[in-house]
Motif scaffolding. Structure first.
Motif, PDB file in Angstrom:
ATOM      1  N   MET A 110       0.729  -0.966  -0.145  1.00 32.67           N
ATOM      2  CA  MET A 110      -0.118  -0.004  -0.085  1.00 32.67           C
ATOM      3  C   MET A 110       1.029   1.285   0.013  1.00 32.67           C
ATOM      4  SD  MET A 110      -2.862   1.006   2.630  1.00 32.67           S
ATOM      5  CE  MET A 110      -3.694  -0.695   2.437  1.00 32.67           C
ATOM      6  N   THR A 111       0.467   2.462  -0.693  1.00 35.38           N
ATOM      7  CA  THR A 111       1.144   3.596  -0.822  1.00 35.38           C
ATOM      8  C   THR A 111       0.342   4.734  -0.117  1.00 35.38           C
ATOM      9  OG1 THR A 111       2.253   2.914  -2.768  1.00 35.38           O
ATOM     10  CG2 THR A 111       1.984   5.112  -2.290  1.00 35.38           C
ATOM     11  N   ALA A 112       0.880   5.454   0.742  1.00 37.00           N
ATOM     12  CA  ALA A 112       0.490   6.517   1.388  1.00 37.00           C
ATOM     13  C   ALA A 112       1.072   7.960   1.044  1.00 37.00           C
ATOM     14  CB  ALA A 112       0.521   6.592   2.961  1.00 37.00           C
ATOM     15  N   THR A 113       0.503   8.933   0.282  1.00 32.15           N
ATOM     16  CA  THR A 113       0.976  10.337   0.029  1.00 32.15           C
ATOM     17  C   THR A 113       0.799  11.284   1.192  1.00 32.15           C
ATOM     18  OG1 THR A 113       0.728   9.416  -2.234  1.00 32.15           O
ATOM     19  CG2 THR A 113       1.187  11.803  -1.880  1.00 32.15           C
ATOM     20  N   ILE A 114       1.703  11.930   1.526  1.00 29.63           N
ATOM     21  CA  ILE A 114       1.809  13.121   2.302  1.00 29.63           C
ATOM     22  C   ILE A 114       2.052  14.310   1.267  1.00 29.63           C
ATOM     23  CG2 ILE A 114       2.631  14.239   4.366  1.00 29.63           C
ATOM     24  CD1 ILE A 114       3.367  11.435   5.288  1.00 29.63           C
ATOM     25  N   PHE A 115       1.051  15.270   1.248  1.00 32.42           N
ATOM     26  CA  PHE A 115       1.222  16.398   0.610  1.00 32.42           C
ATOM     27  C   PHE A 115       1.939  17.532   1.827  1.00 32.42           C
ATOM     28  CE2 PHE A 115      -1.675  14.184  -1.903  1.00 32.42           C
ATOM     29  CZ  PHE A 115      -1.378  14.390  -3.305  1.00 32.42           C
ATOM     30  N   THR A 116       2.913  17.853   1.716  1.00 33.95           N
ATOM     31  CA  THR A 116       3.521  18.737   2.676  1.00 33.95           C
ATOM     32  C   THR A 116       4.370  19.896   2.236  1.00 33.95           C
ATOM     33  OG1 THR A 116       4.837  18.440   5.007  1.00 33.95           O
ATOM     34  CG2 THR A 116       5.628  17.300   2.838  1.00 33.95           C
ATOM     35  N   TRP A 117       4.794  20.639   3.055  1.00 32.45           N
ATOM     36  CA  TRP A 117       5.408  21.885   2.759  1.00 32.45           C
ATOM     37  C   TRP A 117       6.869  22.093   3.876  1.00 32.45           C
ATOM     38  CZ3 TRP A 117       4.019  27.474   4.272  1.00 32.45           C
ATOM     39  CH2 TRP A 117       3.182  27.385   5.481  1.00 32.45           C
ATOM     40  N   PRO A 118       7.505  22.904   3.721  1.00 28.64           N
ATOM     41  CA  PRO A 118       8.685  23.245   4.589  1.00 28.64           C
ATOM     42  C   PRO A 118       8.346  23.223   6.099  1.00 28.64           C
ATOM     43  CG  PRO A 118       9.176  24.340   2.635  1.00 28.64           C
ATOM     44  CD  PRO A 118       7.933  23.807   2.541  1.00 28.64           C
ATOM     45  N   PRO A 119       7.503  24.031   6.184  1.00 31.09           N
ATOM     46  CA  PRO A 119       7.305  24.202   7.894  1.00 31.09           C
ATOM     47  C   PRO A 119       6.923  22.941   8.610  1.00 31.09           C
ATOM     48  CG  PRO A 119       6.244  25.998   6.911  1.00 31.09           C
ATOM     49  CD  PRO A 119       6.821  25.232   5.893  1.00 31.09           C
ATOM     50  N   ASP A 120       6.220  21.904   7.601  1.00 31.95           N
ATOM     51  CA  ASP A 120       5.744  20.780   8.313  1.00 31.95           C
ATOM     52  C   ASP A 120       6.634  19.484   7.984  1.00 31.95           C
ATOM     53  OD1 ASP A 120       3.580  22.108   9.307  1.00 31.95           O
ATOM     54  OD2 ASP A 120       2.187  21.649   7.665  1.00 31.95           O
ATOM     55  N   TYR A 121       7.749  19.671   7.380  1.00 40.96           N
ATOM     56  CA  TYR A 121       8.721  18.542   6.865  1.00 40.96           C
ATOM     57  C   TYR A 121       8.882  17.670   8.096  1.00 40.96           C
ATOM     58  CZ  TYR A 121       9.674  20.355   2.303  1.00 40.96           C
ATOM     59  OH  TYR A 121       9.652  20.906   0.731  1.00 40.96           O
ATOM     60  N   ALA A 122       9.359  18.105   9.437  1.00 38.25           N
ATOM     61  CA  ALA A 122       9.658  17.418  10.693  1.00 38.25           C
ATOM     62  C   ALA A 122       8.527  16.633  10.823  1.00 38.25           C
ATOM     63  CB  ALA A 122      10.045  18.243  11.673  1.00 38.25           C
ATOM     64  N   GLN A 123       7.403  17.089  10.931  1.00 40.59           N
ATOM     65  CA  GLN A 123       6.363  16.319  11.288  1.00 40.59           C
ATOM     66  C   GLN A 123       5.918  15.248  10.279  1.00 40.59           C
ATOM     67  OE1 GLN A 123       4.031  20.163  13.238  1.00 40.59           O
ATOM     68  NE2 GLN A 123       2.784  18.903  11.871  1.00 40.59           N
ATOM     69  N   ALA A 124       6.019  15.519   8.719  1.00 33.30           N
ATOM     70  CA  ALA A 124       5.852  14.548   7.789  1.00 33.30           C
ATOM     71  C   ALA A 124       6.931  13.532   8.056  1.00 33.30           C
ATOM     72  CB  ALA A 124       6.118  15.433   6.466  1.00 33.30           C
ATOM     73  N   ALA A 125       8.011  13.739   8.595  1.00 38.21           N
ATOM     74  CA  ALA A 125       8.934  12.500   8.470  1.00 38.21           C
ATOM     75  C   ALA A 125       8.648  11.598   9.682  1.00 38.21           C
ATOM     76  CB  ALA A 125      10.385  13.305   9.165  1.00 38.21           C
ATOM     77  N   LEU A 126       7.856  12.156  10.787  1.00 40.61           N
ATOM     78  CA  LEU A 126       7.276  11.417  11.710  1.00 40.61           C
ATOM     79  C   LEU A 126       5.997  10.499  11.194  1.00 40.61           C
ATOM     80  CD1 LEU A 126       7.593  13.966  14.827  1.00 40.61           C
ATOM     81  CD2 LEU A 126       9.105  11.674  14.521  1.00 40.61           C
TER      82      LEU A 126
END
Length: 211
Positions: free
Chosen positions: A1-17
């Motif tokens: 299964m694949t999940a896509t996270i649409f993110t931007w620089p202020p949220d990169y650290a959260q996206a990593a988690l």
């Protein structure tokens, strides 16, 4: 299964988690960033660049079409493809197990919308992604569309858990619904939104408690 996270620089650290939690569930992770944004330093995630206008928090017809195209272009052979927010941890997949619906997620009822799918985490059935895209293309032009509202309305017969089912603890919504770490761990989707008055740093530190 694949999940896509649409993110931007202020949220990169959260996206990593968020990506780390998804990978612990056996899910491949795509971070979709805007073409003009710097690359995130994130291990274990595939990075794709998008060119559609996001208009803030993923709004507008072009954004909806772009989200669906990105999910479709990165889809694998599993029944569902996931869209997950940067501030959301998916800790299990029982909420998707064996479900036949076109889409599965948490629904809200907020006037004037009868029911729409909450954008923190949802799954769209892979075989229906072409139909979703065709339905999105038929929307009248406009920048006012909210991603979760419109995608939740694109196909008839969409089902979602309202919040909990007896056999499958589904979603905990920030500090509004549960207060202790023990309570948080009952749930499969943990949603940490800034709307609840928590800053990015506080959210990030709390997310680290789970992944």
């Amino acid at each position: 299964m694949t999940a896509t996270i649409f993110t931007w620089p202020p949220d990169y650290a959260q996206a990593a988690l968020a990506g780390r939690a998804l990978r612990s569930c056996g899910v491949d992770v795509v971070l979709a960033i805007d073409a003009g944004d710097p690359l995130p330093e994130v291990e274990g995630c595939r990075i794709v660049r998008t060119t559609f206008p996001r208009r803030g928090n993923l709004n507008g017809k072009a954004c909806i079409e772009g989200i669906l195209a990105t999910l479709h272009e990165n889809a694998d052979g599993d029944p569902y493809q996931l869209k997950v927010d940067s501030d959301t941890l998916v800790m299990g997949l029982d909420w998707l197990a064996g479900r036949p619906e076109p889409a599965v997620g948490m629904h809200h009822r907020i006037p004037p919308h009868d029911r729409f799918m909450f954008g923190a985490a949802y799954g769209l059935r892979t075989e229906l992604l072409p139909e979703y895209r065709a339905a999105a293309a038929r929307l009248p032009d406009g920048d006012h569309y909210s991603e979760d509202v419109e995608i939740g309305k694109l196909l008839p017969g969409i089902h979602a858990f309202e919040n909990l089912t007896e056999g499958c603890p589904f979603a905990a919504y920030s500090w509004k619904s549960v207060k202790t770490m023990e309570e948080w761990r009952r749930y499969e989707i943990l949603i940490f939104q800034r709307i609840q008055g928590r800053g990015r740093r506080a959210i990030q530190e709390t997310m680290k408690e789970f992944v």
